[in-house]
Design a protein around this motif. Structure first.
Motif, PDB file in Angstrom:
ATOM      1  N   LEU A 202     128.906  -0.893 -58.083  1.00 62.66           N
ATOM      2  CA  LEU A 202     127.721  -0.686 -57.266  1.00 62.66           C
ATOM      3  C   LEU A 202     128.005   0.216 -56.078  1.00 62.66           C
ATOM      4  O   LEU A 202     129.159   0.395 -55.676  1.00 62.66           O
ATOM      5  N   SER A 203     126.928   0.756 -55.530  1.00 62.74           N
ATOM      6  CA  SER A 203     127.008   1.486 -54.264  1.00 62.74           C
ATOM      7  C   SER A 203     125.839   1.053 -53.383  1.00 62.74           C
ATOM      8  O   SER A 203     124.828   0.556 -53.889  1.00 62.74           O
ATOM      9  N   LEU A 204     125.990   1.224 -52.088  1.00 62.42           N
ATOM     10  CA  LEU A 204     124.975   0.839 -51.120  1.00 62.42           C
ATOM     11  C   LEU A 204     124.548   2.057 -50.319  1.00 62.42           C
ATOM     12  O   LEU A 204     125.393   2.779 -49.776  1.00 62.42           O
ATOM     13  N   ARG A 205     123.240   2.295 -50.267  1.00 63.37           N
ATOM     14  CA  ARG A 205     122.689   3.342 -49.401  1.00 63.37           C
ATOM     15  C   ARG A 205     121.949   2.646 -48.267  1.00 63.37           C
ATOM     16  O   ARG A 205     121.064   1.824 -48.503  1.00 63.37           O
ATOM     17  N   LEU A 206     122.323   2.984 -47.050  1.00 61.60           N
ATOM     18  CA  LEU A 206     121.724   2.369 -45.868  1.00 61.60           C
ATOM     19  C   LEU A 206     121.135   3.463 -44.988  1.00 61.60           C
ATOM     20  O   LEU A 206     121.776   4.499 -44.764  1.00 61.60           O
ATOM     21  N   ARG A 207     119.925   3.231 -44.483  1.00 61.50           N
ATOM     22  CA  ARG A 207     119.293   4.222 -43.616  1.00 61.50           C
ATOM     23  C   ARG A 207     118.596   3.518 -42.463  1.00 61.50           C
ATOM     24  O   ARG A 207     118.125   2.381 -42.594  1.00 61.50           O
ATOM     25  N   ALA A 208     118.534   4.216 -41.320  1.00 66.88           N
ATOM     26  CA  ALA A 208     117.822   3.731 -40.134  1.00 66.88           C
ATOM     27  C   ALA A 208     116.496   4.482 -40.063  1.00 66.88           C
ATOM     28  O   ALA A 208     116.466   5.695 -39.903  1.00 66.88           O
ATOM     29  N   ARG A 209     115.387   3.726 -40.166  1.00 66.18           N
ATOM     30  CA  ARG A 209     114.037   4.310 -40.195  1.00 66.18           C
ATOM     31  C   ARG A 209     113.302   3.907 -38.925  1.00 66.18           C
ATOM     32  O   ARG A 209     113.110   2.722 -38.666  1.00 66.18           O
ATOM     33  N   GLN A 210     112.892   4.905 -38.121  1.00 67.56           N
ATOM     34  CA  GLN A 210     112.174   4.603 -36.887  1.00 67.56           C
ATOM     35  C   GLN A 210     110.901   3.840 -37.219  1.00 67.56           C
ATOM     36  O   GLN A 210     110.137   4.220 -38.101  1.00 67.56           O
ATOM     37  N   ALA A 211     110.653   2.756 -36.515  1.00 69.67           N
ATOM     38  CA  ALA A 211     109.652   1.784 -36.938  1.00 69.67           C
ATOM     39  C   ALA A 211     108.235   2.330 -36.933  1.00 69.67           C
ATOM     40  O   ALA A 211     107.422   1.956 -37.788  1.00 69.67           O
ATOM     41  N   ASP A 212     107.888   3.193 -35.991  1.00 73.64           N
ATOM     42  CA  ASP A 212     106.504   3.637 -35.857  1.00 73.64           C
ATOM     43  C   ASP A 212     106.208   4.927 -36.607  1.00 73.64           C
ATOM     44  O   ASP A 212     105.092   5.139 -37.058  1.00 73.64           O
ATOM     45  N   SER A 213     107.204   5.786 -36.742  1.00 74.50           N
ATOM     46  CA  SER A 213     106.971   7.089 -37.369  1.00 74.50           C
ATOM     47  C   SER A 213     107.523   7.174 -38.782  1.00 74.50           C
ATOM     48  O   SER A 213     107.195   8.101 -39.523  1.00 74.50           O
ATOM     49  N   ASN A 214     108.393   6.219 -39.174  1.00 80.37           N
ATOM     50  CA  ASN A 214     109.088   6.239 -40.465  1.00 80.37           C
ATOM     51  C   ASN A 214     110.051   7.414 -40.605  1.00 80.37           C
ATOM     52  O   ASN A 214     110.475   7.752 -41.705  1.00 80.37           O
ATOM     53  N   VAL A 215     110.399   8.045 -39.472  1.00 77.52           N
ATOM     54  CA  VAL A 215     111.381   9.121 -39.493  1.00 77.52           C
ATOM     55  C   VAL A 215     112.769   8.517 -39.744  1.00 77.52           C
ATOM     56  O   VAL A 215     113.144   7.515 -39.139  1.00 77.52           O
ATOM     57  N   ILE A 216     113.506   9.121 -40.688  1.00 76.25           N
ATOM     58  CA  ILE A 216     114.857   8.658 -40.977  1.00 76.25           C
ATOM     59  C   ILE A 216     115.790   9.251 -39.928  1.00 76.25           C
ATOM     60  O   ILE A 216     116.003  10.474 -39.877  1.00 76.25           O
ATOM     61  N   ALA A 217     116.362   8.392 -39.088  1.00 77.80           N
ATOM     62  CA  ALA A 217     117.234   8.858 -38.014  1.00 77.80           C
ATOM     63  C   ALA A 217     118.650   9.108 -38.508  1.00 77.80           C
ATOM     64  O   ALA A 217     119.311  10.038 -38.057  1.00 77.80           O
ATOM     65  N   ASP A 218     119.132   8.289 -39.443  1.00 75.63           N
ATOM     66  CA  ASP A 218     120.475   8.465 -39.982  1.00 75.63           C
ATOM     67  C   ASP A 218     120.577   7.647 -41.262  1.00 75.63           C
ATOM     68  O   ASP A 218     119.810   6.697 -41.474  1.00 75.63           O
ATOM     69  N   GLU A 219     121.507   8.024 -42.137  1.00 79.03           N
ATOM     70  CA  GLU A 219     121.732   7.277 -43.367  1.00 79.03           C
ATOM     71  C   GLU A 219     123.178   7.417 -43.789  1.00 79.03           C
ATOM     72  O   GLU A 219     123.883   8.338 -43.359  1.00 79.03           O
ATOM     73  N   SER A 220     123.605   6.464 -44.635  1.00 81.62           N
ATOM     74  CA  SER A 220     124.995   6.428 -45.060  1.00 81.62           C
ATOM     75  C   SER A 220     125.075   5.822 -46.448  1.00 81.62           C
ATOM     76  O   SER A 220     124.252   4.978 -46.819  1.00 81.62           O
ATOM     77  N   SER A 221     126.050   6.253 -47.248  1.00 83.31           N
ATOM     78  CA  SER A 221     126.290   5.706 -48.586  1.00 83.31           C
ATOM     79  C   SER A 221     127.706   5.152 -48.635  1.00 83.31           C
ATOM     80  O   SER A 221     128.657   5.810 -48.191  1.00 83.31           O
TER      81      SER A 221
END
Length: 337
Positions: A202-221
């Motif tokens: 398996l692999s895990l993709r994690l992302r930080a999504r700004q709560a009000d705009s849904n803009v992806i601030a950063d992500e990591s695999s």
């Protein structure tokens, strides 16, 4: 005496004629048969279960239970059809030939029908005996699209701690540092293999999504690898996001490029506003420039040149005056010559 002899001879002739007639007609001297009784065929119940689930279609396994008593039922056929619950259109039809059914017993007739993995269906079952309808049944299935395709099934899930005094999220974080209005989050994700065999890779993709705009601030695999049966693995990674905002930390488990599980948890970095699971959004000040990524220096050279601050009208007038001045200078030079 002669009269008695003639009478006896007549009786013998009649008996012989009866015997000859009985021999000539098949079954005339046979014992009475049970199949002269009327047959009774009922549809007791119909059960439905998914046999195969794909990305676009679902194969439903249908078991129709027939109850028979009385004389033999000849040329029995079971027809099954799926009707779209929204449109009323027949999606598919299948027929199973059972043949003759005798004896007082129950008969299982199994059939498979394949439908689109969407919406719901009405399943009609019709029993025919020698071409005549003798029994009908109706069942329904709903939310077929909620069935998980075989390729997306996994025994590994995000581990929630519901039995704790305070429910804990499967995704947690701590702040590693703050610099230049950006916060680095050290994120921990808990995943558990609930199966009886080692998990797939398996692999895990994690992302930080700004709560009000849904803009992806950063992500990591991150590669998770295999997890032993009944064990929980803690997967850690870092995300760097603009400070002063609230985020949803979205986790996606992938197996061979297919998402097999999802989970979200809040990360509250705003000084006053707080996020909680399943709550409505709240308006906060949002600066899109906080989420801009630094571009390479080469990209600046590809930008089109900027026009003068005087505007295009002034530039055209200046060009015209220069042209007239040049023409006057040439005419004056020719006159002097």
């Amino acid at each position: 005496m002669r009269r008695e002899t003639l009478l006896t001879g007549g009786v013998v002739v009649v008996v012989l004629a009866m015997l000859i007639g009985a021999t000539a007609v098949p079954g005339a001297l046979s014992e009475p048969r049970d199949d002269v009784r009327e047959s009774y065929l009922d549809l007791r119940e119909t059960t439905i279960e998914p046999a195969a689930v794909g990305g676009q279609t679902v194969t439903l396994a249908i078991d129709a239970r027939l109850s028979h008593r009385g004389g033999p039922a000849e040329n029995v056929t079971v027809e099954t059809r799926a009707v779209d619950a929204d449109t009323g259109l027949v999606a598919t039809t299948t027929r199973r030939s059972v043949g003759d059914v005798d004896g007082d017993r129950e008969v299982s007739v199994r059939s498979n029908i394949t439908v689109e993995r969407a919406g719901g269906y009405r399943i009609d079952t019709i029993v025919y005996e020698d071409g005549e309808r003798v029994a009908t049944g109706r069942q329904s299935v709903q939310n077929v699209d909620a069935l998980t395709p075989a390729y997306a099934r996994s025994a590994v899930t995000f581990q929630r701690f519901e039995n704790a005094g305070v429910p804990l999220d499967a995704i947690t974080y701590r702040i590693d540092g703050v610099s230049d209005n950006r916060t680095t989050l050290n994120v921990s994700v808990y995943v558990t293999n609930a199966g009886n065999t080692p998990s797939e890779d398996l692999s895990l993709r994690l992302r930080a999504r700004q709560a009000d705009s849904n803009v992806i601030a950063d992500e990591s695999s991150v590669r998770v690898g295999q997890i032993r049966p009944g064990r929980t693995e803690v997967v850690r990674t870092r995300l760097t996001v603009p400070d002063g905002y609230n985020y949803w930390l979205d986790g996606m488990l992938l197996s061979d490029g297919v998402i097999v599980g999802t989970e979200s948890a809040p990360a509250n970095l705003h000084p006053t506003e707080r996020l909680r699971a399943n709550e409505t959004r709240q308006e906060v000040d949002f600066e899109s420039s906080d989420f801009e990524r630094d571009q390479p220096a080469e990209r600046e050279m590809e930008e089109p040149p900027q026009t003068s601050a005087a505007g295009p009208g002034f530039t055209a007038l200046a060009g015209l005056l220069a042209l007239l001045a040049s023409a006057g200078l040439i005419a004056r030079r020719q006159t002097n010559e």
